[in-house]
Design a protein around this motif. Structure first.
Motif, PDB file in Angstrom:
ATOM      1  N   LEU A 155      -4.553  -8.850  11.567  1.00 28.77           N
ATOM      2  CA  LEU A 155      -4.442  -9.595  10.344  1.00 28.77           C
ATOM      3  C   LEU A 155      -5.247  -9.183   9.249  1.00 28.77           C
ATOM      4  CD1 LEU A 155      -2.263 -11.456   8.770  1.00 28.77           C
ATOM      5  CD2 LEU A 155      -4.046 -13.189   8.932  1.00 28.77           C
ATOM      6  N   GLU A 157      -7.005  -6.410   9.263  1.00 29.68           N
ATOM      7  CA  GLU A 157      -7.212  -5.268   9.126  1.00 29.68           C
ATOM      8  C   GLU A 157      -6.188  -4.773   8.234  1.00 29.68           C
ATOM      9  OE1 GLU A 157      -5.943  -2.837  12.578  1.00 29.68           O
ATOM     10  OE2 GLU A 157      -6.516  -1.052  11.826  1.00 29.68           O
ATOM     11  N   ILE A 158      -4.836  -5.253   8.192  1.00 27.42           N
ATOM     12  CA  ILE A 158      -3.998  -4.985   7.495  1.00 27.42           C
ATOM     13  C   ILE A 158      -4.286  -5.491   5.812  1.00 27.42           C
ATOM     14  CG2 ILE A 158      -1.438  -4.979   6.799  1.00 27.42           C
ATOM     15  CD1 ILE A 158      -1.930  -3.610   9.375  1.00 27.42           C
ATOM     16  N   MET A 161      -6.493  -3.144   4.151  1.00 26.61           N
ATOM     17  CA  MET A 161      -5.865  -1.872   3.594  1.00 26.61           C
ATOM     18  C   MET A 161      -5.148  -2.198   2.540  1.00 26.61           C
ATOM     19  SD  MET A 161      -3.554   0.278   6.489  1.00 26.61           S
ATOM     20  CE  MET A 161      -4.110  -0.642   7.824  1.00 26.61           C
ATOM     21  N   PHE A 162      -4.386  -3.221   2.410  1.00 29.34           N
ATOM     22  CA  PHE A 162      -3.627  -3.647   1.236  1.00 29.34           C
ATOM     23  C   PHE A 162      -4.346  -3.935   0.005  1.00 29.34           C
ATOM     24  CE2 PHE A 162       0.571  -4.543   3.703  1.00 29.34           C
ATOM     25  CZ  PHE A 162       0.753  -3.359   4.240  1.00 29.34           C
ATOM     26  N   ARG A 165      -6.033  -0.981  -1.509  1.00 32.61           N
ATOM     27  CA  ARG A 165      -5.086  -0.300  -2.713  1.00 32.61           C
ATOM     28  C   ARG A 165      -4.567  -0.956  -3.794  1.00 32.61           C
ATOM     29  NH1 ARG A 165      -0.924   4.155  -1.188  1.00 32.61           N
ATOM     30  NH2 ARG A 165      -2.452   4.671   0.147  1.00 32.61           N
ATOM     31  N   ASN A 221       4.827  -3.020  -4.662  1.00 33.98           N
ATOM     32  CA  ASN A 221       5.182  -2.572  -3.454  1.00 33.98           C
ATOM     33  C   ASN A 221       5.620  -3.996  -2.697  1.00 33.98           C
ATOM     34  OD1 ASN A 221       5.344  -2.062  -0.480  1.00 33.98           O
ATOM     35  ND2 ASN A 221       4.828  -0.003  -1.032  1.00 33.98           N
ATOM     36  N   ARG A 222       6.869  -4.190  -2.355  1.00 33.81           N
ATOM     37  CA  ARG A 222       7.476  -5.329  -1.958  1.00 33.81           C
ATOM     38  C   ARG A 222       6.851  -5.822  -0.589  1.00 33.81           C
ATOM     39  NH1 ARG A 222      13.779  -3.546  -1.857  1.00 33.81           N
ATOM     40  NH2 ARG A 222      12.769  -2.278  -3.410  1.00 33.81           N
ATOM     41  N   PHE A 223       6.435  -4.559   0.284  1.00 29.97           N
ATOM     42  CA  PHE A 223       6.103  -4.880   1.599  1.00 29.97           C
ATOM     43  C   PHE A 223       4.745  -5.459   1.536  1.00 29.97           C
ATOM     44  CE2 PHE A 223       9.270  -1.534   2.040  1.00 29.97           C
ATOM     45  CZ  PHE A 223      10.153  -2.191   2.652  1.00 29.97           C
ATOM     46  N   ILE A 224       3.921  -5.022   0.546  1.00 26.25           N
ATOM     47  CA  ILE A 224       2.634  -5.520   0.415  1.00 26.25           C
ATOM     48  C   ILE A 224       2.608  -6.941  -0.349  1.00 26.25           C
ATOM     49  CG2 ILE A 224       0.420  -5.296  -1.164  1.00 26.25           C
ATOM     50  CD1 ILE A 224       0.638  -2.282  -0.930  1.00 26.25           C
ATOM     51  N   ASP A 226       4.903  -9.131   0.392  1.00 30.71           N
ATOM     52  CA  ASP A 226       5.480  -9.886   1.239  1.00 30.71           C
ATOM     53  C   ASP A 226       4.632 -10.436   2.312  1.00 30.71           C
ATOM     54  OD1 ASP A 226       8.103  -9.995   0.059  1.00 30.71           O
ATOM     55  OD2 ASP A 226       9.034  -8.773   1.425  1.00 30.71           O
ATOM     56  N   PHE A 227       3.779  -9.281   2.613  1.00 37.33           N
ATOM     57  CA  PHE A 227       2.624  -9.648   3.615  1.00 37.33           C
ATOM     58  C   PHE A 227       1.908 -10.553   3.349  1.00 37.33           C
ATOM     59  CE2 PHE A 227      -1.152  -8.736   5.957  1.00 37.33           C
ATOM     60  CZ  PHE A 227      -0.668  -8.570   7.113  1.00 37.33           C
TER      61      PHE A 227
END
Lengths: 296, 296
Positions: A155, A157-158, A161-162, A165, A221-224, A226-227
């Motif tokens: 968890l 790690e991501i 990264m996010f 950025r 970014n929707r993925f970021i 949402d995460f």
DNA sequence: AAACTGTCTATTGTAGATAAAATAACAAAC
DNA sequence: GTTTGTTATTTTATCTACAATAGACAGTTT
């Protein structure tokens, strides 16, 4: 039976406070948008306010007759939606009650335990599965993968990264972007909290969530974005259940946030990265320390 | 009504091929593991094989009496699970039929259209929502966010982040890790395909998926691996519906993969990054070209 | 004519029921 | 010791039904 009327009850409670504040109520449509419900529900609320003789309702006029009493409110436990109830109940089971990784999860048993139908439990599990804590065996049970050290490492790690950025993206936002105003507000809230940290440290969890979400949003970014839900839920329940040293921990985190904010304001990528990394490292430490070590 | 017996039908079909290949069948338990079903289902299959006089089943002996005929198989449309049917049907609607971003999605209508109950449609939509293409308005409809240029950009941004990290991780795997063997196999498959590209280019989609999944797996991060589902589904349907120039496109992609594989084998981080970036860039181009431009 | 209300219809959220499939247990047979 | 026969029980996947809620339209009020 069928649908719970929690939307109505919750909106009714909020409407009671509105009545008291303004001594009357606006049009049905406007009330609907303020409360976030449809006109059907608004009218049901007005019916009840009238029946309880709190307002005199005749077409457009909705004047307060008497201020609402505490007994007029619906009890808080009746106002939370079924999915919230299931979520809380489930999280309690898997975090608090010694839930071993590999354990089977049984829809029927969960449903009976919580006192709901299986449909809602099933839907909850499907939604929840995206958090990577459980996994479905088709035609068979769910498996609890567990809130383990591995999970926390994957968890974070991501997350790192996010967030790195997003932070870089934030620093590059144009001068006149509204996010800068939000950041200034955020800074004020942090200073406020720091000044009264002894009484306020318990509210940090919420502030933390809002601050990081602000940073992540700048990624567009929707993925970021949402995460970040996963982070939120993990930290939310994590805070509730691990209160050791939370005063000092939170105080330090507030200071780190302030450094981080200051770095963002310089718009210097190197400084931003440094401050961001520093805070993320200590957030990870905190999370890891709280994970139950396998008693191997 | 209630549950479909697609598990049985599908396993039965697969069992027919097994019978033909081996002229007989192993123990019930073993058969169960090979087919991935329980003993209950295995026995139901055996019953039917016996009733159709394909095998003589007496306790441990399950000898083939006659090779299966095409007519023994259940038709393919009866063997796909309801969720697959719903998925295909839904994807056709939103990709093929001019589905505008912002359009409302109606559970009841979808269910009627597909000919199923609402529950299954609902569960599908919940599962599908993690792909970021639709969004729920509680107590109300779903909103289609659409397969837009923005979506593709956000998707590829994450993909690139994840794949670069996974590729770097792959290159750092220990010499004796099984992934290196898988990579060698993968390379052989690619060379094979390249040698007969004119007849085989249609199979690239599947190979592509397997190759990238292999790379992502080396991250050992469940969030990275899970995210790859989104890539898979998007590219899967995307390939089906955009076949312009696919021979050349796929030929180029195979070559890029081979470069990428070669770079991984050198274990030189700089080379890996370069090859990976090159391939990702052209994958993004391909995807973007296929998106319908808003006719603004 | 703009904003509001009365009335009606359509859709969602949830419970309950049922067939398919999984799981379990154990004695008998190989 | 493994496999089967038998039987029973449990659980999932799916459908249907219904109250709560959203939303639309036409009529009313200002």
């Amino acid at each position: 039976m069928a649908k719970q009327n929690t939307v109505f009850k919750d909106a009714f409670n909020r409407c009671l406070t509105l009545v008291a504040e303004s001594e009357g109520l606006p049009s049905e449509l406007e009330l609907g948008t303020t409360l976030g419900v449809s006109r059907t529900t608004v009218r049901a609320i007005l019916e009840r306010l009238k029946a309880l003789e709190i307002i005199a309702w005749d077409k457009r006029s909705k004047a307060m007759l008497r201020p609402p009493r505490p007994s007029d409110f619906f009890p808080a436990e009746e106002t939370s939606s079924l999915s919230d109830i299931i979520e809380r109940s489930f999280m309690r089971r898997i975090l608090a009650g010694g839930a071993e990784p590999g354990m089977q999860i049984n829809e029927l048993e969960l449903a009976r335990d919580i006192g709901t139908g299986t449909t809602s439990v099933r839907e909850f599990l499907i939604r929840f599965s995206r958090f990577g804590l459980i996994e479905k065996r088709p035609n068979s049970h769910w498996v609890l993968k567990g809130f383990t050290r591995e999970f926390a490492l994957e968890l974070t790690e991501i997350r790192e990264m996010f967030e790195l950025r997003s932070a870089a993206g934030f620093a590059a936002l144009p001068e006149d972007h509204p996010a800068w105003r939000d950041l200034a507000e955020m800074e004020a809230l942090h200073r406020d909290m720091l000044a009264n940290i002894d009484t306020r440290y318990r509210d940090f969890s919420e502030l933390d969530e809002r601050f990081h979400l602000l940073v992540h949003r700048s990624s567009s970014n929707r993925f970021i974005i949402d995460f970040y839900d996963i982070i939120t839920i993990v930290f939310h329940y994590h805070y509730q259940w691990n209160k050791a040293n939370d005063r000092e921990r939170n105080a330090r985190a507030v200071e780190e946030h302030l450094d981080y904010i200051a770095a963002l304001k310089t718009r210097d990528p190197a400084k931003v990265e440094q401050a961001c990394r520093r805070h993320l490292r200590s957030a990870r430490e905190t999370l890891l320390q709280s994970i139950q070590q396998p008693d191997a």
